[in-house]
Write a protein that holds these residues in place. Structure first.
Motif, PDB file in Angstrom:
ATOM      1  N   UNK A 150       0.833  -1.208   0.000  1.00 38.97           N
ATOM      2  CA  UNK A 150       0.000   0.000   0.000  1.00 38.97           C
ATOM      3  C   UNK A 150       0.864   1.253   0.000  1.00 38.97           C
ATOM      4  N   UNK A 151       0.337   2.313  -0.519  1.00 39.97           N
ATOM      5  CA  UNK A 151       1.072   3.573  -0.556  1.00 39.97           C
ATOM      6  C   UNK A 151       1.035   4.244   0.810  1.00 39.97           C
ATOM      7  N   UNK A 152       1.848   5.283   0.952  1.00 40.49           N
ATOM      8  CA  UNK A 152       1.831   6.067   2.184  1.00 40.49           C
ATOM      9  C   UNK A 152       0.471   6.722   2.393  1.00 40.49           C
ATOM     10  N   UNK A 153      -0.219   7.022   1.292  1.00 42.11           N
ATOM     11  CA  UNK A 153      -1.556   7.607   1.388  1.00 42.11           C
ATOM     12  C   UNK A 153      -2.519   6.647   2.059  1.00 42.11           C
ATOM     13  N   UNK A 154      -2.450   5.378   1.677  1.00 43.78           N
ATOM     14  CA  UNK A 154      -3.319   4.361   2.273  1.00 43.78           C
ATOM     15  C   UNK A 154      -3.029   4.224   3.765  1.00 43.78           C
ATOM     16  N   UNK A 155      -1.762   4.210   4.125  1.00 41.56           N
ATOM     17  CA  UNK A 155      -1.394   4.061   5.529  1.00 41.56           C
ATOM     18  C   UNK A 155      -1.861   5.253   6.355  1.00 41.56           C
ATOM     19  N   UNK A 156      -1.712   6.451   5.809  1.00 39.28           N
ATOM     20  CA  UNK A 156      -2.139   7.646   6.541  1.00 39.28           C
ATOM     21  C   UNK A 156      -3.658   7.686   6.687  1.00 39.28           C
ATOM     22  N   UNK A 157      -4.362   7.369   5.605  1.00 43.35           N
ATOM     23  CA  UNK A 157      -5.822   7.350   5.681  1.00 43.35           C
ATOM     24  C   UNK A 157      -6.332   6.284   6.621  1.00 43.35           C
ATOM     25  N   UNK A 158      -5.669   5.120   6.610  1.00 44.64           N
ATOM     26  CA  UNK A 158      -6.061   4.049   7.517  1.00 44.64           C
ATOM     27  C   UNK A 158      -5.907   4.432   8.971  1.00 44.64           C
ATOM     28  N   UNK A 159      -4.894   5.232   9.256  1.00 41.94           N
ATOM     29  CA  UNK A 159      -4.699   5.713  10.628  1.00 41.94           C
ATOM     30  C   UNK A 159      -5.874   6.569  11.085  1.00 41.94           C
ATOM     31  N   UNK A 160      -6.383   7.389  10.195  1.00 45.49           N
ATOM     32  CA  UNK A 160      -7.553   8.214  10.527  1.00 45.49           C
ATOM     33  C   UNK A 160      -8.782   7.339  10.785  1.00 45.49           C
ATOM     34  N   UNK A 161      -8.954   6.306   9.970  1.00 41.63           N
ATOM     35  CA  UNK A 161     -10.106   5.416  10.136  1.00 41.63           C
ATOM     36  C   UNK A 161     -10.049   4.705  11.488  1.00 41.63           C
ATOM     37  N   UNK A 162      -8.884   4.148  11.825  1.00 41.74           N
ATOM     38  CA  UNK A 162      -8.732   3.468  13.114  1.00 41.74           C
ATOM     39  C   UNK A 162      -8.943   4.438  14.264  1.00 41.74           C
ATOM     40  N   UNK A 163      -8.420   5.650  14.119  1.00 48.16           N
ATOM     41  CA  UNK A 163      -8.623   6.655  15.164  1.00 48.16           C
ATOM     42  C   UNK A 163     -10.088   6.973  15.388  1.00 48.16           C
TER      43      UNK A 163
END
Length: 290
Positions: free
Chosen positions: A263-276
């Motif tokens: 996954x791209x860095x974008x996916x990882x950053x967006x996923x962090x927001x979702x988990x938060x």
């Protein structure tokens, strides 16, 4: 089975983990493609449920299907759409694209539940949906690429059907109808199998492929879908949709580790927001209840 709210939350997390293995498993198929993948998974789901449901509910489960009424059959059709569209989408685009598209579920569920059953959505859930939505939009922008629009559009059918399904489930219980919607999962699997069978011919799956698809039918679909319906008796529709977003994170990680879909860095950053957003919603709900 009657669960406490906390038990339902943890069970729903386990459900999303089981759901999330579909992407990585399909990446290891040898020859099965598209509708054949969907058919075999749905077929093995039917076989699994024909054992699971009578074991827990006896032969009365078949009478419940016959006498379940409109709500059960609407739910069954929704399950069939989700079963079919999800697997077809996985054969058309990346795991991340499909899972990020599924994450539109909370928005659609909240709107459908509000419009059709007047469901009041707590402020904390709206905040969580907004934050999760920002993460999803951030990921989604990086995932749409040329030639992958078809897979994304097919995947969009899943959250739409899911929103209708959860709202029907909540409404039937709110009205006090003694309807067991667990057998609707079996109805959905049967419909999916019948629809995709002629489209799956001629079969090309190897024994290796059939073994993996049997695993998906039991562990990724039959067991977690039944458990998710049990969770729906305790959790609110938007709350379930938010917890289901964990499938996005788990699925992308598994595809990354098990199939080299980085996954791209974008996916990882967006996923962090979702988990938060998920953590925030559940933590605020726990504080309000205690």
């Amino acid at each position: 089975m009657r669960l406490s709210h906390l038990q339902a939350v943890f069970l729903m997390v386990a459900v999303t983990l089981m759901w999330s293995i579909a992407g990585v498993v399909t990446r290891h198929l040898e020859h099965a493609r598209s509708f054949e993948v969907t058919f075999w998974r749905s077929f093995f789901t039917v076989v699994s449920l024909m054992v699971i449901l009578p074991f827990f509910q006896g032969r009365a489960v078949f009478a419940k299907i016959r006498d379940g009424g409109r709500a059960l059959w609407i739910s069954g059709v929704c399950w069939s759409v989700m079963f079919t569209a999800f697997m077809v989408a996985l054969t058309l685009t990346s795991v991340a694209n499909v899972l990020v598209t599924l994450a539109a579920g909370p928005f659609l569920t909240a709107i459908v539940a509000r419009v059709f059953i007047g469901h009041r959505i707590p402020s904390r859930t709206w905040v969580a949906i907004a934050v999760a939505g920002a993460g999803i939009a951030y990921m989604y922008g990086a995932q749409i690429q040329g030639g992958q629009i078809a897979g994304t559009l097919v995947a969009l059918c899943v959250p739409i059907a899911g929103a209708v399904n959860w709202t029907v489930t909540q409404r039937s219980h709110a009205q006090g109808h003694n309807i067991d919607l667990v057998p609707a999962v079996l109805v959905g699997a049967v419909i999916s199998s019948l629809i995709t069978l002629p489209l799956a011919m001629p079969f090309r799956a190897t024994g290796h492929d059939i073994g993996l698809l049997a695993l998906l039918g039991l562990v990724q679909l039959a067991i977690p879908c039944v458990l998710s319906v049990v969770c729906a008796r305790v959790l609110k529709a938007p709350e379930i949709a938010l917890l289901a977003l964990l499938e996005v994170i788990f699925g992308i990680l598994l595809a990354w580790l098990g199939a080299d879909e980085v996954p791209s860095q974008t996916v990882l950053a967006g996923g962090t927001l979702v988990i938060g957003a998920l953590v925030f919603n559940e933590w605020m709900g726990w504080r309000q209840r205690t």
